[in-house]
Design an enzyme around this catalytic site. Structure first.
Site, PDB file in Angstrom:
ATOM      1  N   ARG A  64       0.851  -1.193   0.000  1.00 28.13           N
ATOM      2  CA  ARG A  64       0.000   0.000   0.000  1.00 28.13           C
ATOM      3  C   ARG A  64       0.883   1.237   0.000  1.00 28.13           C
ATOM      4  O   ARG A  64       1.930   1.240   0.630  1.00 28.13           O
ATOM      5  CB  ARG A  64      -0.811   0.060   1.299  1.00 28.13           C
ATOM      6  CG  ARG A  64      -1.915  -0.895   1.460  1.00 28.13           C
ATOM      7  CD  ARG A  64      -2.738  -0.516   2.704  1.00 28.13           C
ATOM      8  NE  ARG A  64      -2.038  -0.704   3.964  1.00 28.13           N
ATOM      9  CZ  ARG A  64      -1.616   0.274   4.744  1.00 28.13           C
ATOM     10  NH1 ARG A  64      -1.798   1.538   4.400  1.00 28.13           N
ATOM     11  NH2 ARG A  64      -1.014   0.025   5.894  1.00 28.13           N
ATOM     12  N   TYR A 203      -1.279  -3.778  -6.634  1.00 31.21           N
ATOM     13  CA  TYR A 203      -0.992  -4.509  -5.399  1.00 31.21           C
ATOM     14  C   TYR A 203      -2.057  -4.339  -4.317  1.00 31.21           C
ATOM     15  O   TYR A 203      -2.525  -3.225  -4.045  1.00 31.21           O
ATOM     16  CB  TYR A 203       0.359  -4.042  -4.821  1.00 31.21           C
ATOM     17  CG  TYR A 203       0.970  -5.076  -3.904  1.00 31.21           C
ATOM     18  CD1 TYR A 203       1.796  -6.071  -4.410  1.00 31.21           C
ATOM     19  CD2 TYR A 203       0.685  -5.089  -2.545  1.00 31.21           C
ATOM     20  CE1 TYR A 203       2.327  -7.035  -3.581  1.00 31.21           C
ATOM     21  CE2 TYR A 203       1.217  -6.058  -1.716  1.00 31.21           C
ATOM     22  CZ  TYR A 203       2.046  -7.028  -2.237  1.00 31.21           C
ATOM     23  OH  TYR A 203       2.569  -7.993  -1.415  1.00 31.21           O
ATOM     24  N   GLY A 204      -2.358  -5.433  -3.648  1.00 28.47           N
ATOM     25  CA  GLY A 204      -3.136  -5.501  -2.403  1.00 28.47           C
ATOM     26  C   GLY A 204      -4.110  -4.369  -2.141  1.00 28.47           C
ATOM     27  O   GLY A 204      -5.060  -4.130  -2.884  1.00 28.47           O
ATOM     28  N   LYS A 212      -9.310  -2.108   2.060  1.00 31.52           N
ATOM     29  CA  LYS A 212      -9.095  -0.884   2.834  1.00 31.52           C
ATOM     30  C   LYS A 212      -9.910   0.282   2.252  1.00 31.52           C
ATOM     31  O   LYS A 212     -10.407   1.122   2.999  1.00 31.52           O
ATOM     32  CB  LYS A 212      -7.603  -0.537   2.852  1.00 31.52           C
ATOM     33  CG  LYS A 212      -6.707  -1.659   3.347  1.00 31.52           C
ATOM     34  CD  LYS A 212      -6.987  -2.041   4.772  1.00 31.52           C
ATOM     35  CE  LYS A 212      -5.956  -3.026   5.294  1.00 31.52           C
ATOM     36  NZ  LYS A 212      -6.205  -3.404   6.689  1.00 31.52           N
ATOM     37  N   HIS A 232     -10.865  -1.419  11.890  1.00 29.57           N
ATOM     38  CA  HIS A 232      -9.708  -2.255  11.553  1.00 29.57           C
ATOM     39  C   HIS A 232      -9.505  -3.253  12.696  1.00 29.57           C
ATOM     40  O   HIS A 232      -8.624  -3.072  13.540  1.00 29.57           O
ATOM     41  CB  HIS A 232      -8.489  -1.326  11.396  1.00 29.57           C
ATOM     42  CG  HIS A 232      -7.301  -1.966  10.786  1.00 29.57           C
ATOM     43  ND1 HIS A 232      -6.025  -1.471  10.945  1.00 29.57           N
ATOM     44  CD2 HIS A 232      -7.164  -3.059   9.987  1.00 29.57           C
ATOM     45  CE1 HIS A 232      -5.164  -2.216  10.285  1.00 29.57           C
ATOM     46  NE2 HIS A 232      -5.828  -3.196   9.703  1.00 29.57           N
ATOM     47  N   SER A 254      -1.248  -2.263  11.680  1.00 18.71           N
ATOM     48  CA  SER A 254      -0.725  -3.237  10.717  1.00 18.71           C
ATOM     49  C   SER A 254       0.584  -3.819  11.269  1.00 18.71           C
ATOM     50  O   SER A 254       1.357  -3.104  11.909  1.00 18.71           O
ATOM     51  CB  SER A 254      -0.445  -2.534   9.388  1.00 18.71           C
ATOM     52  OG  SER A 254      -1.581  -1.814   8.989  1.00 18.71           O
ATOM     53  N   CYS A 256       1.084  -6.153  13.610  1.00 16.89           N
ATOM     54  CA  CYS A 256       1.156  -6.476  15.045  1.00 16.89           C
ATOM     55  C   CYS A 256       0.600  -7.873  15.320  1.00 16.89           C
ATOM     56  O   CYS A 256       0.336  -8.220  16.466  1.00 16.89           O
ATOM     57  CB  CYS A 256       0.385  -5.462  15.873  1.00 16.89           C
ATOM     58  SG  CYS A 256       1.251  -3.911  16.099  1.00 16.89           S
ATOM     59  N   LYS A 258      -2.361  -9.477  13.928  1.00 13.44           N
ATOM     60  CA  LYS A 258      -3.821  -9.672  14.027  1.00 13.44           C
ATOM     61  C   LYS A 258      -4.233 -11.039  13.500  1.00 13.44           C
ATOM     62  O   LYS A 258      -5.063 -11.721  14.091  1.00 13.44           O
ATOM     63  CB  LYS A 258      -4.563  -8.593  13.232  1.00 13.44           C
ATOM     64  CG  LYS A 258      -4.794  -7.350  14.024  1.00 13.44           C
ATOM     65  CD  LYS A 258      -6.094  -6.621  13.733  1.00 13.44           C
ATOM     66  CE  LYS A 258      -6.378  -6.346  12.287  1.00 13.44           C
ATOM     67  NZ  LYS A 258      -5.413  -5.405  11.705  1.00 13.44           N
ATOM     68  N   ASN A 260      -2.455 -13.762  13.358  1.00 14.31           N
ATOM     69  CA  ASN A 260      -2.041 -14.800  14.319  1.00 14.31           C
ATOM     70  C   ASN A 260      -3.009 -14.880  15.502  1.00 14.31           C
ATOM     71  O   ASN A 260      -3.380 -15.974  15.944  1.00 14.31           O
ATOM     72  CB  ASN A 260      -0.628 -14.516  14.863  1.00 14.31           C
ATOM     73  CG  ASN A 260       0.441 -14.689  13.803  1.00 14.31           C
ATOM     74  OD1 ASN A 260       0.162 -15.136  12.692  1.00 14.31           O
ATOM     75  ND2 ASN A 260       1.670 -14.325  14.125  1.00 14.31           N
ATOM     76  N   ASP A 279      -9.161  -9.001   9.977  1.00 15.31           N
ATOM     77  CA  ASP A 279      -8.672  -7.653   9.655  1.00 15.31           C
ATOM     78  C   ASP A 279      -9.709  -6.541   9.827  1.00 15.31           C
ATOM     79  O   ASP A 279      -9.354  -5.467  10.261  1.00 15.31           O
ATOM     80  CB  ASP A 279      -8.151  -7.641   8.203  1.00 15.31           C
ATOM     81  CG  ASP A 279      -7.281  -6.431   7.899  1.00 15.31           C
ATOM     82  OD1 ASP A 279      -6.475  -6.049   8.767  1.00 15.31           O
ATOM     83  OD2 ASP A 279      -7.406  -5.856   6.798  1.00 15.31           O
ATOM     84  N   ARG A 371       2.702 -11.818   0.357  1.00  8.61           N
ATOM     85  CA  ARG A 371       1.348 -12.123   0.842  1.00  8.61           C
ATOM     86  C   ARG A 371       0.832 -13.468   0.370  1.00  8.61           C
ATOM     87  O   ARG A 371       1.256 -13.973  -0.676  1.00  8.61           O
ATOM     88  CB  ARG A 371       0.383 -11.056   0.302  1.00  8.61           C
ATOM     89  CG  ARG A 371       0.651  -9.654   0.792  1.00  8.61           C
ATOM     90  CD  ARG A 371       0.059  -9.431   2.131  1.00  8.61           C
ATOM     91  NE  ARG A 371       0.528  -8.205   2.757  1.00  8.61           N
ATOM     92  CZ  ARG A 371      -0.005  -7.706   3.865  1.00  8.61           C
ATOM     93  NH1 ARG A 371      -1.005  -8.312   4.455  1.00  8.61           N
ATOM     94  NH2 ARG A 371       0.483  -6.617   4.406  1.00  8.61           N
ATOM     95  N   ASN A 498      -1.016 -16.071  24.755  1.00  7.93           N
ATOM     96  CA  ASN A 498      -1.921 -14.922  24.886  1.00  7.93           C
ATOM     97  C   ASN A 498      -3.318 -15.372  25.320  1.00  7.93           C
ATOM     98  O   ASN A 498      -4.139 -14.553  25.739  1.00  7.93           O
ATOM     99  CB  ASN A 498      -1.990 -14.130  23.572  1.00  7.93           C
ATOM    100  CG  ASN A 498      -0.676 -13.412  23.279  1.00  7.93           C
ATOM    101  OD1 ASN A 498       0.098 -13.150  24.195  1.00  7.93           O
ATOM    102  ND2 ASN A 498      -0.415 -13.121  22.016  1.00  7.93           N
TER     103      ASN A 498
HETATM  104  O1  O2Y Z   1       0.374  -3.918   1.534  1.00 12.00           O
HETATM  105  C1  O2Y Z   1      -0.805  -4.092   1.184  1.00 12.00           C
HETATM  106  O2  O2Y Z   1      -1.234  -3.740   0.087  1.00 12.00           O
HETATM  107  C2  O2Y Z   1      -1.756  -4.716   2.068  1.00 12.00           C
HETATM  108  S1  O2Y Z   1      -1.830  -4.032   3.670  1.00 12.00           S
HETATM  109  C3  O2Y Z   1      -2.840  -5.095   4.608  1.00 12.00           C
HETATM  110  C4  O2Y Z   1      -3.262  -6.285   4.070  1.00 12.00           C
HETATM  111  C5  O2Y Z   1      -4.070  -7.115   4.809  1.00 12.00           C
HETATM  112  C6  O2Y Z   1      -4.449  -6.725   6.050  1.00 12.00           C
HETATM  113  N1  O2Y Z   1      -4.038  -5.557   6.585  1.00 12.00           N
HETATM  114  C7  O2Y Z   1      -3.218  -4.759   5.909  1.00 12.00           C
HETATM  115  C8  O2Y Z   1      -2.805  -3.498   6.629  1.00 12.00           C
HETATM  116  O3  O2Y Z   1      -1.940  -2.755   6.194  1.00 12.00           O
HETATM  117  O4  O2Y Z   1      -3.374  -3.252   7.703  1.00 12.00           O
HETATM  118 MN    MN Z   2      -4.994  -4.531   8.223  1.00 13.89          MN
END
Ligand code: O2Y
Ligand code: MN
Length: 591
Positions: A64, A203-204, A212, A232, A254, A256, A258, A260, A279, A371, A498
């Site tokens: 991103r 990308y993503g 997002k 989020h 992002s 941290c 989530k 898992n 997410d 990913r 945890n």
């Molecule tokens: O880098 C990307 O394009 C994806 S970022 C992402 C992907 C899945 C879940 N969360 C995130 C994030 O940045 O919080």
């Molecule tokens: Mn995320």
């Protein structure tokens, strides 16, 4: 087909000039044909895992791009100090120039998609127009797509999204393996007219517009107007040894962990965690006064590096088949590998850039943001109610960040207003590989910093307001798995352990354990945090569960200075909570 949909498609086709237009039906045979086409054109590499593909992105298009992401509200103040703002008219003019002829020589795919189970009153529909087949096959896993979505749409509105990789193909020109246009990348959101335009990146988060762009940035603005929350957050079901189940949402910045946590395998005997989402959560008060959550997504777009049978065995099982991998390394037997998957790397790999790799090479074999994409239904820990049309009832909301000091392992908010303040105060140490930034604290309120579609100060106000509408208010907690000692070692084991913290939270929801009032919130009594079988000293537990008023006095100062950026839009409830925290901390610090 609804006339407004064909009009939207025709308008964009006229602008972008594709060679043809295809409506995606969502049929499995259709998607299988697209996967074959991607392999035949050498865009994707088939893997030995059944129905699975590997893609390698352009090295300039790997994540991103927050600096190229814009919120285009009429007034700059409505985007707020945490977003990049652009005037909507100017941005639309710029986009029209970018998109003019951008799909020449390509196909325009029309993807109707539902965020949320099709037919759920909490779901919303988007229509993504894209010239990327990678996007089509990923959207098919990440959302519910196709004819069934259009059938369920009825007279409802939809969120239009236009995406182009920005790489028109001239007659006879060969398709590059990863078309993109990094210099001109631009991801623009129009929260007032509910539109998304994304150019230049395949990308993503930049290209899979349901994630997002819609489910957070546009949905947060819709949620503000309609009185609900787009967050989020992961959603998990937690069952105790007696069989009682409760659902929690948890918000973390992002990177941290989530995913898992959403798939955690408890080390505590008899406890079970089931996954509703990893997410994003959409939350709304139900007619019974309880807060209900749905996962608007249908898939997982997880970070591969660091995912292993130790850190997340459920994720490893989820991706055994029917998965797409992006920017991971390829093994000699057509499988995938990434850093952290096994202790020892294979002796030879093809790295994410397509080059030979051996363990003595200093470069990483997979990209740090590599990913996997997979349908959530394949996850062994998927919750039986993950597609419930009315959502699952939420008992607790957790806010976490990566803090090596200051923040205790867990504490509970006094009430909703204080919990909102805790969410607004989240900051996290950065893990990004960018030079000079590792370990630096970044404020990330509600883990929404890059994802809030309007002024974050107003968003805090919206949180304070929605709490007044609910009759059964979930408890709110802060958690921090990342405390370190003076030698820089983690002092809490994390991962499956945890579950001990989840147990305390569960028991607080049951009213089964007391908590101690402290300056920052309600802390566990040390004996109430189940440490049976854990190799941890009492001193370490005390350190994890006590606060240092001196450190907190500094924290308060830092927060006061941070919250200034919101100026007049900082709500009274946040100011009141900060003043109250300051008073309590100075009382505790007094000799
Ligand atoms: O880098 C990307 O394009 C994806 S970022 C992402 C992907 C899945 C879940 N969360 C995130 C994030 O940045 O919080
Ligand atoms: Mn995320």
């Amino acid at each position: 087909m609804r006339e407004d949909i064909t009009r939207f498609v025709d308008e964009i086709a006229k602008l972008t000039e594709p060679k043809n237009v295809v409506y995606i039906t969502g049929d499995e045979a259709e998607l299988a044909a697209y996967r074959r086409q991607l392999v035949e054109k050498d865009v994707a590499i088939p893997l030995k895992r059944k129905n699975s593909l590997l893609f390698r992105s352009d090295p300039e298009d790997v994540a991103r791009t927050e600096g190229k992401t814009f919120i285009c509200s009429e007034k700059e103040i409505d985007a707020g100090p945490t977003n990049n703002w652009r005037d909507p008219k100017e941005m639309l003019k710029h986009l029209k120039t970018l998109f003019k002829g951008s799909m020449r020589g390509r196909t325009l795919y029309v993807i109707p998609y539902s965020m949320g189970p099709v037919g759920s009153p909490l779901a919303k529909v988007g229509i993504e127009l894209t010239d990327s087949l990678y996007v089509v096959i990923n959207m098919a896993m990440m959302t519910r797509i196709g004819t069934k979505v259009l059938d369920a749409l009825g007279d409802d509105s939809f969120v239009p999204g236009v995406h182009s990789v920005g790489c028109p193909l001239e007659e006879g020109e060969r398709e590059p393996p990863w078309p993109c246009n990094p210099e001109k990348t631009c991801i623009a959101h129009f929260p007032e007219t509910r539109q998304i335009w994304s150019f230049g990146s395949g990308y993503g988060g930049n290209a899979l517009l349901g994630k997002k762009c819609f489910a957070l940035r546009i949905a947060s603005a819709i949620a503000r107007d309609e009185g609900w929350l787009a967050e989020h957050m992961l959603i998990m079901g937690v069952t105790n040894p007696e069989g009682k189940k409760r659902y929690f949402c948890a918000s973390f910045p992002s990177a941290c962990g989530k995913t898992n946590l959403a798939m955690l395998m408890p080390t505590l005997p008899g406890w079970k965690v089931e996954t509703v989402g990893d997410d994003i959560a959409w939350l709304r008060w139900g007619p019974d006064g309880k807060l209900y959550a749905i996962n608007p997504e249908a898939g997982i777009f997880g970070v591969a590096p660091g995912t292993s049978h130790v850190s997340n065995p459920q994720a490893m099982d989820t991706i055994r088949h029917d998965a797409v991998f992006t920017n991971v390394a390829l093994t000699d037997d057509q499988d995938v590998w990434w850093e952290g998957m096994t202790k020892e790397p294979p002796k030879h790999l093809i790295d994410w850039r397509g080059e030979d790799w051996t363990p003595n090479r200093p470069q990483k074999a997979s990209h740090p943001n590599a990913r996997f994409t997979v349908s959530a239904a394949q996850c062994p820990s998927i919750d039986p109610d993950w597609e419930s049309l009315s959502g699952v009832p939420i008992s607790a909301i957790l806010f976490g960040g990566r803090r090596s000091s200051v923040t205790p392992l867990v504490y509970e908010a006094f009430d909703w207003e204080h919990g909102t303040f805790i969410g607004a105060s989240v900051s996290s140490e950065m893990t990004a590989a960018a030079a000079g930034t590792v370990g630096k604290l970044r404020h990330d309120p509600f883990a929404m910093l890059p994802f809030c579609g309007y002024n974050m100060g107003d968003y805090f106000g919206h949180w304070l307001n929605v709490g007044k509408a609910g009759k059964v208010i979930p408890k709110i907690f802060a958690v921090n798995w990342f405390r370190k000692n003076e030698s820089g070692e983690f002092i809490w084991p994390g991962f499956g352990e945890n579950s001990r913290v989840l147990k305390w939270i569960f028991e607080r929801c049951e009213g089964a354990v007391e908590a101690q009032e402290s300056a920052v919130g309600l802390l566990p009594n040390i004996d109430d945090l189940d440490s049976e079988g854990l190799d941890i000293s009492r001193e370490t537990l005390e350190r994890l569960l006590t606060i240092d008023p001196k450190e907190w006095a500094e924290e308060v100062k830092e927060l006061r200075s941070y919250f200034k950026i919101f100026g007049e839009r900082l709500p009274e409830g946040i100011k009141r909570s900060l003043d109250a925290l300051e008073d309590r901390v100075s009382e505790h610090a007094a000799p």
